[in-house]
Motif scaffolding. Structure first.
Motif, PDB file in Angstrom:
ATOM      1  N   THR A  56       1.076  -0.716   0.071  1.00 13.74           N
ATOM      2  CA  THR A  56       0.287  -0.244   0.040  1.00 13.74           C
ATOM      3  C   THR A  56       0.993   1.278  -0.147  1.00 13.74           C
ATOM      4  N   LEU A  57       0.761   2.196  -0.683  1.00 12.14           N
ATOM      5  CA  LEU A  57       1.383   3.523  -1.326  1.00 12.14           C
ATOM      6  C   LEU A  57       0.646   4.316  -0.190  1.00 12.14           C
ATOM      7  N   TYR A  70      -5.091  13.798  -0.260  1.00  9.81           N
ATOM      8  CA  TYR A  70      -4.245  11.928  -0.178  1.00  9.81           C
ATOM      9  C   TYR A  70      -5.060  11.377  -0.362  1.00  9.81           C
ATOM     10  N   THR A  71      -3.716  10.371  -0.987  1.00  2.00           N
ATOM     11  CA  THR A  71      -4.941   9.025  -1.505  1.00  2.00           C
ATOM     12  C   THR A  71      -4.394   7.558  -0.972  1.00  2.00           C
ATOM     13  N   LEU A  72      -4.700   6.884  -0.887  1.00  2.00           N
ATOM     14  CA  LEU A  72      -4.156   5.645  -1.234  1.00  2.00           C
ATOM     15  C   LEU A  72      -4.308   4.366  -1.883  1.00  2.00           C
ATOM     16  N   CYS A  73      -2.855   3.738  -2.605  1.00  2.00           N
ATOM     17  CA  CYS A  73      -3.094   3.059  -3.279  1.00  2.00           C
ATOM     18  C   CYS A  73      -2.858   1.892  -3.151  1.00  2.00           C
ATOM     19  N   ASP A  74      -3.958   0.913  -3.144  1.00  2.00           N
ATOM     20  CA  ASP A  74      -3.340  -0.933  -3.335  1.00  2.00           C
ATOM     21  C   ASP A  74      -3.214  -1.330  -3.915  1.00  2.00           C
ATOM     22  N   ASP A  87      -5.842  -0.324  -6.806  1.00  2.00           N
ATOM     23  CA  ASP A  87      -6.853   0.212  -6.221  1.00  2.00           C
ATOM     24  C   ASP A  87      -6.548   1.374  -5.457  1.00  2.00           C
ATOM     25  N   GLN A  88      -7.380   2.801  -6.266  1.00  2.00           N
ATOM     26  CA  GLN A  88      -7.217   3.904  -5.689  1.00  2.00           C
ATOM     27  C   GLN A  88      -8.847   4.337  -4.938  1.00  2.00           C
ATOM     28  N   THR A 109     -13.491   4.138  -4.602  1.00  2.00           N
ATOM     29  CA  THR A 109     -12.097   2.789  -5.187  1.00  2.00           C
ATOM     30  C   THR A 109     -12.523   2.855  -6.286  1.00  2.00           C
ATOM     31  N   LEU A 110     -11.108   3.365  -7.057  1.00  3.39           N
ATOM     32  CA  LEU A 110     -11.421   3.116  -8.370  1.00  3.39           C
ATOM     33  C   LEU A 110      -9.941   2.484  -8.623  1.00  3.39           C
ATOM     34  N   ARG A 111     -10.115   1.165  -9.505  1.00  2.00           N
ATOM     35  CA  ARG A 111      -9.057   0.140 -10.024  1.00  2.00           C
ATOM     36  C   ARG A 111      -8.606   0.928 -11.700  1.00  2.00           C
TER      37      ARG A 111
END
Length: 166
Positions: A56-57, A70-74, A87-88, A109-111
């Motif tokens: 995760t970032l 802020y964003t979270l990317c898995d 997934d963002q 969430t957007l893939r």
């Protein structure tokens, strides 16, 4: 992810005048990604995490107008140099998923699914953006924003072009 008639998909392609490994690394290395991603005038800072399958970032984006997002990317797939899937979601400063700050009805969430293909003279990417389990209202909002998404991604791709040429 549930794919139904309600799940729209945004797709955009672009060819870059750089080798596939170079283009992939610009997406898959957090330091490089921070240098070109986001709209013009935006500064991206990676707060934590990395880019690897299962990782995760968490990142902060400071816009030219002073807005902070802020964003979270898995990361689901990091398959160098051909494929990247993550997934963002929007997040807060602590890395918790939060609703979109500028649309009332936006998918949580957007893939993001990116294919990299070596072509004569460079690398073509095909980027697909797909809402994950959207409500009907969220899907409609996503569809209504597609022209804006084309402009947004095109601007980011212009920055990536400049970054790769440097």
């Amino acid at each position: 992810m549930t794919t139904t008639a309600l799940t729209p998909e945004f797709t955009i392609q672009r060819t870059f005048k750089a080798p596939i490994d170079r283009v992939f690394d610009a997406w898959a290395d957090p330091v490089q990604m921070a240098r070109w991603s986001g709209p013009e005038g935006t500064q991206v800072t990676v707060l934590s995490g990395n880019i690897a399958t299962g990782a995760t970032l968490h990142a902060r984006s400071d816009a030219a107008d002073g807005a902070v997002l802020y964003t979270l990317c898995d990361y689901r797939t990091v398959d160098r140099p051909d494929h990247l899937v993550y997934d963002q979601s929007f997040a807060d400063a602590e890395g918790n998923v939060v609703p979109c700050p500028f649309f009332d009805a936006w998918p949580e969430t957007l893939r993001t699914d990116i294919r990299f293909e070596a072509v004569e003279g460079g690398t073509r990417i095909t980027l697909r953006w797909i809402p994950v389990d959207p409500t009907a209202e969220q899907a409609e909002s996503f569809i209504a924003a597609m022209d804006s998404m084309t402009g947004g991604w095109s601007g980011s791709f212009d920055k990536l072009d400049s970054y790769l040429a440097a």
